[in-house]
Enzyme design. Structure first.
Site, PDB file in Angstrom:
ATOM      1  N   ARG A   1       1.807  14.276  12.563  1.00 49.32           N
ATOM      2  CA  ARG A   1       2.110  14.119  11.134  1.00 49.32           C
ATOM      3  C   ARG A   1       2.407  15.417  10.385  1.00 49.32           C
ATOM      4  O   ARG A   1       1.722  15.764   9.412  1.00 49.32           O
ATOM      5  CB  ARG A   1       0.999  13.311  10.454  1.00 49.32           C
TER       6      ARG A   1
ATOM      7  N   CYS B   1      -3.695  13.077  12.618  1.00 50.50           N
ATOM      8  CA  CYS B   1      -4.545  11.891  12.697  1.00 50.50           C
ATOM      9  C   CYS B   1      -4.276  11.206  14.014  1.00 50.50           C
ATOM     10  O   CYS B   1      -3.440  11.653  14.781  1.00 50.50           O
ATOM     11  CB  CYS B   1      -4.299  10.968  11.512  1.00 50.50           C
TER      12      CYS B   1
ATOM     13  N   ASP C   1       4.571   0.126  12.005  1.00 50.32           N
ATOM     14  CA  ASP C   1       3.284  -0.363  11.502  1.00 50.32           C
ATOM     15  C   ASP C   1       2.985  -1.809  11.921  1.00 50.32           C
ATOM     16  O   ASP C   1       1.908  -2.323  11.628  1.00 50.32           O
ATOM     17  CB  ASP C   1       3.220  -0.242   9.965  1.00 50.32           C
TER      18      ASP C   1
ATOM     19  N   ARG D   1      -8.514   0.520   4.624  1.00 50.81           N
ATOM     20  CA  ARG D   1      -7.545   1.445   4.016  1.00 50.81           C
ATOM     21  C   ARG D   1      -6.286   0.719   3.584  1.00 50.81           C
ATOM     22  O   ARG D   1      -5.620   1.141   2.638  1.00 50.81           O
ATOM     23  CB  ARG D   1      -7.134   2.529   5.026  1.00 50.81           C
TER      24      ARG D   1
ATOM     25  N   LYS E   1       0.840  -1.208   0.000  1.00 51.91           N
ATOM     26  CA  LYS E   1       0.000   0.000   0.000  1.00 51.91           C
ATOM     27  C   LYS E   1       0.873   1.256   0.000  1.00 51.91           C
ATOM     28  O   LYS E   1       0.639   2.194  -0.763  1.00 51.91           O
ATOM     29  CB  LYS E   1      -0.912   0.006   1.231  1.00 51.91           C
ATOM     30  N   ASN E   2       1.891   1.265   0.868  1.00 55.94           N
ATOM     31  CA  ASN E   2       2.666   2.502   1.002  1.00 55.94           C
ATOM     32  C   ASN E   2       3.573   2.764  -0.199  1.00 55.94           C
ATOM     33  O   ASN E   2       4.003   3.898  -0.416  1.00 55.94           O
ATOM     34  CB  ASN E   2       3.429   2.518   2.331  1.00 55.94           C
TER      35      ASN E   2
HETATM   36  N1  EPU Z   1       8.071  13.939  10.370  1.00 54.76           N
HETATM   37  C1  EPU Z   1       8.347  15.269  10.622  1.00 54.76           C
HETATM   38  N2  EPU Z   1       8.314  16.143   9.562  1.00 54.76           N
HETATM   39  C2  EPU Z   1       8.031  15.736   8.292  1.00 54.76           C
HETATM   40  C3  EPU Z   1       7.762  14.379   8.054  1.00 54.76           C
HETATM   41  C4  EPU Z   1       7.783  13.502   9.134  1.00 54.76           C
HETATM   42  O1  EPU Z   1       8.598  15.649  11.763  1.00 54.76           O
HETATM   43  O2  EPU Z   1       8.046  16.580   7.383  1.00 54.76           O
HETATM   44  C5  EPU Z   1       8.120  12.993  11.495  1.00 54.76           C
HETATM   45  C6  EPU Z   1       6.771  12.346  11.778  1.00 54.76           C
HETATM   46  O3  EPU Z   1       5.992  13.146  12.653  1.00 54.76           O
HETATM   47  C7  EPU Z   1       7.161  11.018  12.383  1.00 54.76           C
HETATM   48  C8  EPU Z   1       8.484  10.679  11.677  1.00 54.76           C
HETATM   49  O4  EPU Z   1       8.969  11.908  11.134  1.00 54.76           O
HETATM   50  O5  EPU Z   1       7.419  11.170  13.755  1.00 54.76           O
HETATM   51  C9  EPU Z   1       8.404   9.661  10.567  1.00 54.76           C
HETATM   52  O6  EPU Z   1       7.374  10.009   9.665  1.00 54.76           O
HETATM   53  P1  EPU Z   1       7.397   9.547   8.133  1.00 54.76           P
HETATM   54  O7  EPU Z   1       7.463  10.769   7.311  1.00 54.76           O
HETATM   55  O8  EPU Z   1       8.430   8.492   7.966  1.00 54.76           O
HETATM   56  O9  EPU Z   1       5.956   8.893   7.988  1.00 54.76           O
HETATM   57  P2  EPU Z   1       4.990   9.048   6.760  1.00 54.76           P
HETATM   58  O10 EPU Z   1       5.749   9.026   5.496  1.00 54.76           O
HETATM   59  O11 EPU Z   1       4.015  10.161   6.959  1.00 54.76           O
HETATM   60  C10 EPU Z   1       4.697   6.519   6.265  1.00 54.76           C
HETATM   61  C11 EPU Z   1       3.554   5.552   6.200  1.00 54.76           C
HETATM   62  C12 EPU Z   1       3.078   5.223   7.615  1.00 54.76           C
HETATM   63  C13 EPU Z   1       4.256   4.697   8.442  1.00 54.76           C
HETATM   64  C14 EPU Z   1       5.426   5.683   8.403  1.00 54.76           C
HETATM   65  C15 EPU Z   1       6.679   5.154   9.098  1.00 54.76           C
HETATM   66  C16 EPU Z   1       2.494   6.163   4.115  1.00 54.76           C
HETATM   67  C17 EPU Z   1       1.338   6.771   3.422  1.00 54.76           C
HETATM   68  N3  EPU Z   1       2.470   6.137   5.441  1.00 54.76           N
HETATM   69  O12 EPU Z   1       4.167   7.689   6.865  1.00 54.76           O
HETATM   70  O13 EPU Z   1       2.131   4.202   7.438  1.00 54.76           O
HETATM   71  O14 EPU Z   1       3.853   4.504   9.775  1.00 54.76           O
HETATM   72  O15 EPU Z   1       5.765   5.973   7.037  1.00 54.76           O
HETATM   73  O16 EPU Z   1       7.115   3.984   8.510  1.00 54.76           O
HETATM   74  O17 EPU Z   1       3.425   5.677   3.478  1.00 54.76           O
HETATM   75  C18 EPU Z   1       0.334   2.845   7.990  1.00 54.76           C
HETATM   76  O18 EPU Z   1       0.492   2.278   6.892  1.00 54.76           O
HETATM   77  O19 EPU Z   1      -0.428   2.407   8.894  1.00 54.76           O
HETATM   78  C19 EPU Z   1       1.051   4.079   8.259  1.00 54.76           C
HETATM   79  C20 EPU Z   1       0.700   4.931   9.210  1.00 54.76           C
END
Ligand code: EPU
Length: 424
Positions: A122, A117, A307, A399, A22-23
């Site tokens: 996020r 969320c 996850d 989802r 999915k991701n």
């Molecule tokens: N963060 C920041 N600033 C940013 C981006 C992230 O501070 O600009 C912080 C976040 O708050 C968090 C950490 O960095 O504490 C890591 O966040 P990341 O950006 O890696 O997460 P994401 O890309 O928003 C994806 C997956 C999540 C999964 C995370 C970590 C998608 C759509 N979502 O989120 O998936 O938990 O990576 O592996 O790819 C799920 O599938 O259930 C899910 C939540």
């Protein structure tokens, strides 16, 4: 309202097949905006997050159609708007990839984003900082991001202050067609980061180093269509089924996975005394219910994935002895604990740490999913529990898992989806 009705206490046995990631899919589909030629993408998971992205692409003017149940044809040549602000866009977090993709295609983007969320705040500050470094003027007003690179995007050196999957992939989307070279340092190494890079490279991009913490991109003028690119298996779906097998004293072979992607989980399961047999693209998990607790900390890949943290905590509730879980990615990922404790688990949460006292016998009750992975975890708990559980708010599960209950039924679970009337 739909709910899952689960009659617990049955050992899962047999073979189960994992779908596409999915991701990876939620980034690869927006990436099709970077070419005017059609793309054929295989192993696309038919989950609601993916269906939302398809709807957004169609609203932008793209032609999208399923060729079979996992192959998607996408043609974005008629897209002529860089504005994605309708309701669908703010229904899912992954829509932030539209900013990078639209910026890459048009040099401008206007995208409405959802707020925080349940699993945490996020923020996307690092995504936006990356776009600014590439030469875009970025403003965020009333939840809408407006990015504009009047003179085109230019390659840059970008250092991520925190390892972020989303920022790494989004910057990659914007940078592939920028003029000159981009280097992203301290980037995420998740399998789906590598998958997006491979997809873009199959379209003619020049990305090197994906899977390490430094990604180098040489901008190219044009990208061509991708013909028959197959998305990698979903590491989290695979892990969810592996944990479900162990929790129900089962014996399940999970097929269509990449064992290397599962190493953080298999190492922990082995340490706990659970049977793990690795094959080429499958892993067999078996257990007689006697296993011991452990301690783990969630971390970016190759660490233990956040996850899979809720699912693993369910397993630890059934394990002998004390376990400790430290959540280092999301500040609020223990929302399922209250529900799990109502089933008989004994978990104490202190900030981003949880202390789990096992072994506990779980009992079926009425449950509510607080978020996607918590929903999967509560399903596992209900499968391992004695008696009947009712699980509501299952839209979260939809989802990220395609035909979740159908696949579980295939290995012997007594689980049904039913429609119930609500008073509200
Ligand atoms: N963060 C920041 N600033 C940013 C981006 C992230 O501070 O600009 C912080 C976040 O708050 C968090 C950490 O960095 O504490 C890591 O966040 P990341 O950006 O890696 O997460 P994401 O890309 O928003 C994806 C997956 C999540 C999964 C995370 C970590 C998608 C759509 N979502 O989120 O998936 O938990 O990576 O592996 O790819 C799920 O599938 O259930 C899910 C939540």
């Amino acid at each position: 309202m739909k709910r899952l009705v689960i009659n617990g206490g049955k050992a899962l046995k047999g073979d189960i097949y994992v779908g596409g990631s999915k991701n990876a899919a939620v980034a690869i589909l927006p990436a099709t905006l970077l070419t005017e030629e059609p793309c054929l993408i295989e192993n696309v998971p038919n989950v609601s997050d993916v269906r939302i992205i398809i709807k957004i692409l169609k609203n932008l003017g793209a032609e999208c159609r399923w060729e079979d149940n996992s192959t998607l044809y996408v043609d974005t040549k008629n897209v002529n708007s860089s504005k994605a602000v309708d309701e669908e866009v703010s229904r899912m977090r992954g829509s932030y990839y539209l900013i990078g993709a639209l910026l890459g295609r048009f040099g401008q983007a206007e995208v409405a984003l959802p707020g925080g969320c349940t699993i945490g705040n996020r923020p996307i500050d690092m995504h936006l900082k990356g776009f600014s470094s590439l030469g875009a003027k970025v403003d965020e007003e009333y939840g809408t991001v407006v990015a504009n690179a009047e003179n085109g995007l230019r390659g840059a050196g970008i250092y991520l202050d925190k390892v972020s999957v989303g920022a790494t992939m989004n910057i990659m989307l914007a940078a592939v067609k920028a003029q000159g070279n981009t280097t992203i340092e301290n980037c995420a190494r998740e399998p789906h980061v590598v998958d997006l890079a491979n997809f873009l490279n199959s379209m003619g991009a020049h990305i090197r180093g994906a899977g390490t913490d430094v990604i180098k991109i040489r901008g190219v003028k044009e990208l061509h269509g991708a013909k028959g690119y197959s998305i990698i298996p979903d590491q989290i779906e695979a892990g969810t089924f592996m944990i479900a097998a162990a929790a129900t004293k089962g014996d399940v072979t999970v097929h269509n996975l990449i064992p290397r992607h599962m190493e953080a989980l298999t190492a922990k399961l082995e340490e706990m005394g659970i049977g793990v047999d690795e094959g080429e693209d499958e892993i067999r998990i078996y257990s007689n219910g006697e296993f011991r607790g452990t301690t783990f900390r969630t971390q970016p890949y190759p660490g233990f994935p956040t996850d899979l943290q809720p699912q693993m905590s369910v397993l630890l509730s059934l394990a002998n002895g004390e376990s400790n879980v430290y959540e280092s990615v999301w500040e609020n990922r223990f929302a399922y604990v209250q529900e799990l404790n109502r089933m008989g688990a004994q978990i104490e949460v202190n900030g981003t740490a949880a202390e789990i006292h096992g072994p506990k016998k779980l009992k079926g009750v009425g449950l509510r999913c607080p978020d996607l992975r918590a929903g999967a975890a509560l399903t596992i708990a209900a499968l391992a529990a004695s008696g009947k559980s009712y699980l509501t708010d299952i839209k979260y599960i939809d989802r990220g898992y395609a035909d979740f209950e159908g696949k579980l039924r295939g290995v012997g679970a007594d689980i049904e989806r039913e429609e119930v009337e609500t008073n509200d």
